[in-house]
Design a protein around this motif. Structure first.
Motif, mmCIF file in Angstrom:
data_model
loop_
_atom_site.group_PDB
_atom_site.id
_atom_site.type_symbol
_atom_site.label_atom_id
_atom_site.label_comp_id
_atom_site.label_asym_id
_atom_site.label_seq_id
_atom_site.Cartn_x
_atom_site.Cartn_y
_atom_site.Cartn_z
ATOM 1 N N THR A 30 0.828 -1.203 0.000
ATOM 2 C CA THR A 30 0.000 0.000 0.000
ATOM 3 C C THR A 30 0.863 1.254 0.000
ATOM 4 N N VAL A 31 2.005 1.201 0.666
ATOM 5 C CA VAL A 31 2.925 2.343 0.681
ATOM 6 C C VAL A 31 3.750 2.387 -0.605
ATOM 7 N N GLN A 32 4.276 1.257 -1.000
ATOM 8 C CA GLN A 32 5.252 1.213 -2.091
ATOM 9 C C GLN A 32 4.648 1.178 -3.489
ATOM 10 N N VAL A 33 3.478 0.614 -3.656
ATOM 11 C CA VAL A 33 2.826 0.452 -4.952
ATOM 12 C C VAL A 33 3.800 -0.208 -5.940
ATOM 13 N N SER A 34 4.211 -1.409 -5.604
ATOM 14 C CA SER A 34 5.179 -2.155 -6.385
ATOM 15 C C SER A 34 4.511 -2.952 -7.506
ATOM 16 N N ALA A 35 5.287 -3.244 -8.539
ATOM 17 C CA ALA A 35 4.818 -4.117 -9.613
ATOM 18 C C ALA A 35 4.759 -5.569 -9.139
ATOM 19 N N TYR A 36 5.383 -5.849 -7.993
ATOM 20 C CA TYR A 36 5.411 -7.194 -7.415
ATOM 21 C C TYR A 36 4.848 -7.143 -5.994
ATOM 22 N N PRO A 37 3.544 -6.999 -5.858
ATOM 23 C CA PRO A 37 2.948 -6.733 -4.548
ATOM 24 C C PRO A 37 3.125 -7.823 -3.495
ATOM 25 N N ASP A 38 3.299 -9.062 -3.910
ATOM 26 C CA ASP A 38 3.414 -10.141 -2.934
ATOM 27 C C ASP A 38 4.850 -10.430 -2.526
ATOM 28 N N ALA A 39 5.812 -9.751 -3.124
ATOM 29 C CA ALA A 39 7.233 -10.060 -2.901
ATOM 30 C C ALA A 39 7.712 -9.722 -1.493
ATOM 31 N N TYR A 40 7.055 -8.811 -0.813
ATOM 32 C CA TYR A 40 7.506 -8.393 0.524
ATOM 33 C C TYR A 40 7.369 -9.505 1.560
ATOM 34 N N ALA A 41 6.380 -10.378 1.362
ATOM 35 C CA ALA A 41 6.077 -11.409 2.357
ATOM 36 C C ALA A 41 7.257 -12.328 2.631
ATOM 37 N N GLN A 42 8.083 -12.580 1.627
ATOM 38 C CA GLN A 42 9.188 -13.533 1.782
ATOM 39 C C GLN A 42 10.265 -13.090 2.770
ATOM 40 N N TRP A 43 10.255 -11.832 3.168
ATOM 41 C CA TRP A 43 11.287 -11.292 4.052
ATOM 42 C C TRP A 43 10.813 -11.100 5.492
ATOM 43 N N GLU A 44 9.592 -11.486 5.791
ATOM 44 C CA GLU A 44 9.026 -11.187 7.104
ATOM 45 C C GLU A 44 9.798 -11.846 8.244
ATOM 46 N N GLN A 45 10.165 -13.117 8.104
ATOM 47 C CA GLN A 45 10.861 -13.804 9.193
ATOM 48 C C GLN A 45 12.232 -13.185 9.448
ATOM 49 N N GLN A 46 13.002 -12.919 8.389
ATOM 50 C CA GLN A 46 14.314 -12.320 8.618
ATOM 51 C C GLN A 46 14.167 -10.925 9.206
ATOM 52 N N ALA A 47 13.190 -10.155 8.725
ATOM 53 C CA ALA A 47 12.970 -8.815 9.278
ATOM 54 C C ALA A 47 12.625 -8.889 10.767
ATOM 55 N N ALA A 48 11.766 -9.827 11.139
ATOM 56 C CA ALA A 48 11.394 -9.982 12.550
ATOM 57 C C ALA A 48 12.600 -10.409 13.377
ATOM 58 N N ASP A 49 13.411 -11.312 12.831
ATOM 59 C CA ASP A 49 14.627 -11.738 13.547
ATOM 60 C C ASP A 49 15.574 -10.575 13.762
ATOM 61 N N LEU A 50 15.713 -9.720 12.765
ATOM 62 C CA LEU A 50 16.609 -8.562 12.871
ATOM 63 C C LEU A 50 16.094 -7.561 13.900
ATOM 64 N N VAL A 51 14.795 -7.347 13.927
ATOM 65 C CA VAL A 51 14.217 -6.435 14.920
ATOM 66 C C VAL A 51 14.417 -7.019 16.323
ATOM 67 N N ALA A 52 14.174 -8.304 16.470
ATOM 68 C CA ALA A 52 14.372 -8.945 17.786
ATOM 69 C C ALA A 52 15.824 -8.817 18.233
ATOM 70 N N GLN A 53 16.747 -8.937 17.291
ATOM 71 C CA GLN A 53 18.175 -8.883 17.620
ATOM 72 C C GLN A 53 18.647 -7.466 17.940
ATOM 73 N N HIS A 54 18.135 -6.466 17.231
ATOM 74 C CA HIS A 54 18.721 -5.128 17.325
ATOM 75 C C HIS A 54 17.829 -4.070 17.981
ATOM 76 N N TRP A 55 16.595 -4.385 18.316
ATOM 77 C CA TRP A 55 15.694 -3.357 18.857
ATOM 78 C C TRP A 55 16.254 -2.704 20.107
ATOM 79 N N ASN A 56 16.863 -3.459 20.976
ATOM 80 C CA ASN A 56 17.386 -2.908 22.234
ATOM 81 C C ASN A 56 18.897 -2.784 22.267
ATOM 82 N N SER A 57 19.524 -2.819 21.114
ATOM 83 C CA SER A 57 20.990 -2.708 21.115
ATOM 84 C C SER A 57 21.465 -1.318 20.804
#
Length: 195
Positions: free
Chosen positions: A168-195
């Motif tokens: 909705t923000v990006q208006v990409s030609a590949y709208p479903d492509a973002y989903a594949q990165w959710e786990q790594q993004a969540a892992d990175l936030v868990a690792q670095h949120w309080n660092s």
């Protein structure tokens, strides 16, 4: 000989006194020994709640890349900008997943013929689409803040699947492509949120 003996006795007495002064307060405040089984001390983890990071579970097959120092620095910049904007960890997950898809967390300059129009920075934002100047878009804090501003304008983004909120923000030609990165993004936030 008497003087030497007297000095030795006084020296030993002085050491005993000094040792008592330094050791005394510590010993005086020591707790009584506890008899019985050792007690395990619970340590609260300083990591965000996984349920808040991925409230809907991941969608589809997940991708993962190894990050270099620059990419890790960009993760930290995205998290810092999210905190500065007063948004929760989930906004950082959406932002990082979006950047993983758009640039693999690399702050892209102009790519010549490989460039998608005039897309730049972590989110492939375009100056011609009003995201900011090239200098602004290639500043990780600015580009993240601009993305988050767009995310805030999406009604109910917190309750949407990640790929819908990002699209909705990006208006990409590949709208479903973002989903594949959710786990790594969540892992990175868990690792670095309080660092």
């Amino acid at each position: 000989m008497n003087k030497m003996l007297t000095k030795s006795v006084l020296g030993v007495a002085g050491l005993a006194f000094t040792g008592g002064v330094f050791a005394g307060p510590v010993a005086a405040h020591a707790a009584e020994p506890v008899h019985g089984k050792p007690v395990a001390v619970a340590v609260q983890a300083d990591k965000p709640d996984a349920g808040k990071l991925i409230p809907h579970g991941v969608q589809g097959k997940q991708s993962r890349i190894d990050l270099n120092d620059e990419q890790t620095g960009n993760v930290k910049a995205i998290i810092a900008a999210t905190k500065k904007a007063g948004l929760p960890e989930r906004a950082a997950v959406v932002s990082i997943a979006t950047s993983l898809q758009e640039s693999k967390l690399e702050n892209l300059g102009h790519l010549g013929d490989k460039n998608d129009h005039d897309s730049l920075g972590l989110f492939q934002q375009r100056p011609s689409s009003g995201w900011g100047t090239p200098e602004q878009i290639t500043d990780p804090e600015y580009s993240t803040t601009a993305f988050l501003k767009g995310l805030r304008q999406v009604d109910g983004w917190q309750d949407m699947p990640l790929t819908d909120a990002a699209q909705t923000v990006q208006v990409s030609a590949y709208p479903d492509a973002y989903a594949q990165w959710e786990q790594q993004a969540a892992d990175l936030v868990a690792q670095h949120w309080n660092s």
